[in-house]
Design an enzyme around this catalytic site. Structure first.
Site, PDB file in Angstrom:
ATOM      1  N   ILE A  41     -12.067   5.306  16.901  1.00 51.70           N
ATOM      2  CA  ILE A  41     -12.646   3.980  16.679  1.00 51.70           C
ATOM      3  C   ILE A  41     -11.743   3.213  15.724  1.00 51.70           C
ATOM      4  CG2 ILE A  41     -14.746   2.715  15.998  1.00 51.70           C
ATOM      5  CD1 ILE A  41     -15.056   4.710  18.428  1.00 51.70           C
ATOM      6  N   HIS A  67       0.818  -1.212   0.000  1.00 50.65           N
ATOM      7  CA  HIS A  67       0.000   0.000   0.000  1.00 50.65           C
ATOM      8  C   HIS A  67       0.853   1.264   0.000  1.00 50.65           C
ATOM      9  CE1 HIS A  67      -3.873   2.192   1.060  1.00 50.65           C
ATOM     10  NE2 HIS A  67      -4.155   1.420   0.025  1.00 50.65           N
ATOM     11  N   ARG A 113      16.238  12.587   4.874  1.00 47.74           N
ATOM     12  CA  ARG A 113      16.678  13.395   6.007  1.00 47.74           C
ATOM     13  C   ARG A 113      15.934  14.734   5.959  1.00 47.74           C
ATOM     14  NH1 ARG A 113      17.810  17.297   9.463  1.00 47.74           N
ATOM     15  NH2 ARG A 113      19.746  17.038  10.647  1.00 47.74           N
ATOM     16  N   ASP A 148      -8.541  -3.045   7.934  1.00 46.78           N
ATOM     17  CA  ASP A 148      -8.397  -3.758   9.213  1.00 46.78           C
ATOM     18  C   ASP A 148      -9.739  -4.057   9.889  1.00 46.78           C
ATOM     19  OD1 ASP A 148      -5.601  -3.989   9.286  1.00 46.78           O
ATOM     20  OD2 ASP A 148      -5.419  -1.890   9.846  1.00 46.78           O
ATOM     21  N   HIS A 193      -1.689   1.879  12.870  1.00 44.67           N
ATOM     22  CA  HIS A 193      -1.338   1.231  11.586  1.00 44.67           C
ATOM     23  C   HIS A 193      -1.838  -0.222  11.646  1.00 44.67           C
ATOM     24  CE1 HIS A 193       0.745   0.555   7.895  1.00 44.67           C
ATOM     25  NE2 HIS A 193       1.996   0.455   8.309  1.00 44.67           N
ATOM     26  N   HIS A 242      -8.601   6.807   7.323  1.00 46.35           N
ATOM     27  CA  HIS A 242      -7.385   6.507   6.557  1.00 46.35           C
ATOM     28  C   HIS A 242      -6.762   7.798   6.067  1.00 46.35           C
ATOM     29  CE1 HIS A 242      -4.719   4.630   3.625  1.00 46.35           C
ATOM     30  NE2 HIS A 242      -4.921   3.505   4.292  1.00 46.35           N
TER      31      HIS A 242
HETATM   32  C1  SDX Z   1      -3.532   0.912   7.993  1.00 47.38           C
HETATM   33  O1  SDX Z   1      -1.368   4.342   5.220  1.00 47.38           O
HETATM   34  C2  SDX Z   1      -1.720   3.156   4.832  1.00 47.38           C
HETATM   35  O2  SDX Z   1      -1.823   2.877   3.679  1.00 47.38           O
HETATM   36  C3  SDX Z   1      -1.996   2.185   5.966  1.00 47.38           C
HETATM   37  C4  SDX Z   1      -2.695   0.875   5.600  1.00 47.38           C
HETATM   38  C5  SDX Z   1      -1.776  -0.028   4.797  1.00 47.38           C
HETATM   39  O3  SDX Z   1      -2.294  -0.877   4.057  1.00 47.38           O
HETATM   40  O4  SDX Z   1      -0.564   0.072   4.933  1.00 47.38           O
HETATM   41  O5  SDX Z   1      -3.871   1.123   4.855  1.00 47.38           O
HETATM   42  C6  SDX Z   1      -3.053   0.048   6.866  1.00 47.38           C
HETATM   43  O6  SDX Z   1      -2.712   1.357   8.772  1.00 47.38           O
HETATM   44  C7  SDX Z   1      -4.995   1.264   8.108  1.00 47.38           C
HETATM   45  C8  SDX Z   1      -5.296   2.267   9.256  1.00 47.38           C
HETATM   46  C9  SDX Z   1      -5.480   1.511  10.552  1.00 47.38           C
HETATM   47  N1  SDX Z   1      -5.676   2.427  11.684  1.00 47.38           N
HETATM   48  C10 SDX Z   1      -6.825   2.549  12.353  1.00 47.38           C
HETATM   49  O7  SDX Z   1      -7.832   1.927  12.020  1.00 47.38           O
HETATM   50  C11 SDX Z   1      -6.769   3.438  13.559  1.00 47.38           C
HETATM   51  C12 SDX Z   1      -7.965   4.381  13.597  1.00 47.38           C
HETATM   52  N2  SDX Z   1      -7.832   5.395  12.582  1.00 47.38           N
HETATM   53  C13 SDX Z   1      -7.253   6.597  12.840  1.00 47.38           C
HETATM   54  O8  SDX Z   1      -6.642   6.933  14.028  1.00 47.38           O
HETATM   55  C14 SDX Z   1      -6.942   7.500  11.661  1.00 47.38           C
HETATM   56  O9  SDX Z   1      -8.010   7.519  10.805  1.00 47.38           O
HETATM   57  C15 SDX Z   1      -5.642   7.205  10.901  1.00 47.38           C
HETATM   58  C16 SDX Z   1      -4.443   7.128  11.830  1.00 47.38           C
HETATM   59  C17 SDX Z   1      -5.750   5.905  10.123  1.00 47.38           C
HETATM   60  C18 SDX Z   1      -5.394   8.348   9.865  1.00 47.38           C
HETATM   61  O10 SDX Z   1      -5.056   9.478  10.564  1.00 47.38           O
HETATM   62  P1  SDX Z   1      -4.824  10.933   9.950  1.00 47.38           P
HETATM   63  O11 SDX Z   1      -4.815  10.913   8.474  1.00 47.38           O
HETATM   64  O12 SDX Z   1      -3.658  11.526  10.639  1.00 47.38           O
HETATM   65  O13 SDX Z   1      -6.135  11.686  10.386  1.00 47.38           O
HETATM   66  P2  SDX Z   1      -6.534  12.189  11.833  1.00 47.38           P
HETATM   67  O14 SDX Z   1      -6.238  11.171  12.858  1.00 47.38           O
HETATM   68  O15 SDX Z   1      -5.865  13.531  12.010  1.00 47.38           O
HETATM   69  O16 SDX Z   1      -8.088  12.359  11.707  1.00 47.38           O
HETATM   70  C19 SDX Z   1      -8.725  13.451  11.049  1.00 47.38           C
HETATM   71  C20 SDX Z   1     -10.036  13.660  11.729  1.00 47.38           C
HETATM   72  C21 SDX Z   1      -9.881  13.919  13.223  1.00 47.38           C
HETATM   73  O17 SDX Z   1     -10.982  14.733  13.639  1.00 47.38           O
HETATM   74  P3  SDX Z   1     -10.775  16.327  13.835  1.00 47.38           P
HETATM   75  O18 SDX Z   1      -9.675  16.476  14.853  1.00 47.38           O
HETATM   76  O19 SDX Z   1     -10.356  16.855  12.479  1.00 47.38           O
HETATM   77  O20 SDX Z   1     -12.118  16.762  14.296  1.00 47.38           O
HETATM   78  O21 SDX Z   1     -10.875  12.500  11.632  1.00 47.38           O
HETATM   79  C22 SDX Z   1     -11.111  11.965  12.933  1.00 47.38           C
HETATM   80  C23 SDX Z   1     -10.021  12.577  13.831  1.00 47.38           C
HETATM   81  O22 SDX Z   1     -10.433  12.598  15.166  1.00 47.38           O
HETATM   82  N3  SDX Z   1     -10.897  10.531  12.847  1.00 47.38           N
HETATM   83  C24 SDX Z   1     -11.475   9.619  13.641  1.00 47.38           C
HETATM   84  C25 SDX Z   1     -11.003   8.391  13.212  1.00 47.38           C
HETATM   85  N4  SDX Z   1     -10.167   8.574  12.177  1.00 47.38           N
HETATM   86  C26 SDX Z   1     -10.099   9.879  11.966  1.00 47.38           C
HETATM   87  N5  SDX Z   1     -12.349   9.755  14.638  1.00 47.38           N
HETATM   88  C27 SDX Z   1     -12.733   8.620  15.267  1.00 47.38           C
HETATM   89  N6  SDX Z   1     -12.315   7.387  14.895  1.00 47.38           N
HETATM   90  C28 SDX Z   1     -11.443   7.246  13.873  1.00 47.38           C
HETATM   91  N7  SDX Z   1     -11.011   6.051  13.528  1.00 47.38           N
END
Ligand code: SDX
Length: 374
Positions: free
Chosen positions: A255, A186, A355, A311, A221, A260
């Site tokens: 959650i 990915h 870097r 996931d 992740h 993503h």
């Molecule tokens: C993988 O990158 C890849 O390609 C990864 C992957 C791969 O194949 O390699 O696809 C595999 O890692 C999938 C992701 C697995 N992680 C999770 O399921 C953990 C939960 N998700 C998140 O914490 C979050 O969505 C991320 C870490 C995946 C992405 O984070 P970003 O891009 O830094 O975005 P963010 O955390 O800053 O969120 C933006 C907004 C926030 O709200 P505001 O502060 O703007 O109001 O969206 C909200 C977040 O709070 N938000 C969530 C959320 N994900 C984003 N709110 C609640 N639950 C969530 N899961």
């Protein structure tokens, strides 16, 4: 914070790659131009692993040769078996995975050779041996005997055989194989970027993959597939799901399995994995997690417009297949070794030290006082 700072490298393009791309025109993740869902429909995981590592889909002869090399490497050294036996039984299997790849680096005759030919051979050894080591630990920590691999079994079948001593029915194996295809690659995700960063100092593939595994472990992740299962176990019954998810969102909880960095309206791998989660639920005659899945997903989209990532369906699918929850991310590892290896080779082929810069916000220049004056 200054506008020039792109925290988390948000939106920054740092290099070029030929390995994979999410193509918006077909709404799909593609590996070397092929849509992941087409690969799931027409190939087994070994063909996709070949594609990622060797740039083209194999013909019959090439696949046979690839399988011959892979099955030949499905063995561990005595040293590695002893290391596994000495590991604390309560170790997280991701830490075990990281350690065994590191030990393989100590044993590999070509560790110092970073040519693409040697890297491909080393990638094959890491790819073939890591599942064997993980399955061995799966058994050892339960006080059970290690089950040797079988050359005649496919990569997916052999993993079930080594963990459980039997291979489940074809549909279950296919669902597992599909999950491996979807997890294989990915682009510049955290663990792959970690691997490329390590490689950029001209370090070796074992070190880069060891670092990548440490990176994948984190719950933001790859570790999310385990967290999804912990959440579903906490919810327990579909009747509890609505109240649970609404309360979690009221508390501003993150959650797991949702959101993503790249996909903002849904992970293109989810519909395929969701379909196979449904098939496995049907075979296992257990629809509890499917019901919880749907309720939580509906509320997440309605209240937050945040969609599931890959996931979310893999977690409960692996649970229904019988794997311990802390083995879900290690399964991600045994697949992603292919993507990491391809990126490590790509980085070596056109290297530039990674870097970046940081904006300094610490103390101004200060004089060092002698110890008795401080
Ligand atoms: C993988 O990158 C890849 O390609 C990864 C992957 C791969 O194949 O390699 O696809 C595999 O890692 C999938 C992701 C697995 N992680 C999770 O399921 C953990 C939960 N998700 C998140 O914490 C979050 O969505 C991320 C870490 C995946 C992405 O984070 P970003 O891009 O830094 O975005 P963010 O955390 O800053 O969120 C933006 C907004 C926030 O709200 P505001 O502060 O703007 O109001 O969206 C909200 C977040 O709070 N938000 C969530 C959320 N994900 C984003 N709110 C609640 N639950 C969530 N899961």
């Amino acid at each position: 914070m200054s506008d020039d700072i792109k925290k988390g490298l948000l939106g920054i393009v740092v290099d070029e790659t030929e390995i994979s791309k999410v193509m918006p025109e077909i709404n799909s993740l593609t590996y070397r131009g092929y849509a992941a869902q087409d690969l799931c429909a027409r190939c087994k995981f070994e063909e996709v692993a070949y594609l990622i590592l060797n740039k083209e889909l194999p013909n019959k002869k090439q696949l046979k040769q690839f399988e011959k090399e892979e099955t030949k490497e499905r063995v561990l050294s005595k040293t590695l078996i002893n290391v596994l036996k000495q590991m604390p039984k309560k170790s997280h299997p991701m830490d075990v995975a990281r350690t065994v790849v590191s030990v393989m680096g100590l044993e590999d005759k070509e560790t110092k050779d970073n040519s693409s030919e040697a890297n491909l051979r080393k990638a094959m050894r890491i790819f073939a041996k890591t599942p064997v080591a993980l399955a061995a630990f799966y058994r050892l920590r339960k006080g059970k005997k290690i089950i040797p691999s079988k050359k005649k079994l496919t990569f997916a079948e052999n993993f079930f055989h080594m963990c459980f001593g039997k291979v489940p029915n074809k549909e279950i194996v296919k669902a597992f194989d599909v999950s491996l295809i979807l997890y294989a690659e990915h682009s510049f995700n955290v663990s792959t970027f970690t691997a490329r960063t390590i490689t950029s100092s001209l370090s070796d593939i074992h070190g880069a993959i060891t670092g990548a595994i440490a990176s994948l472990k984190g719950p933001l992740h790859g570790g999310a597939n385990e967290e999804v299962m912990h959440m579903m176990k906490k919810i327990k019954k579909p009747e509890n799901a609505l109240k649970w998810i609404n309360k979690a969102l009221d508390n501003k909880d993150v959650i797991m399995g949702f959101g993503h960095r790249v996909y903002k309206s849904g992970d293109s791998r989810v519909p395929t994995m969701r379909e196979y989660f449904g098939k496995v639920s049907k075979i296992k005659k257990d629809k509890v997690f499917e019901k919880i899945y749907e309720i939580v997903e509906k509320v997440m989209i309605k209240r937050k417009n945040i969609h599931p990532n890959v996931d979310y369906p893999t977690g409960p699918t692996y649970h229904l297949m019988g794997f311990d929850t802390d083995f879900f991310t290690p399964i991600f590892v045994i697949s992603r070794i292919t993507g990491w290896s391809a990126h490590i080779m790509e980085q070596h082929a056109a290297n530039k030290l990674i870097r970046p810069l940081a904006s300094y916000k610490g103390s101004k220049h200060r004089k060092v006082m002698q110890l008795n004056h401080r």
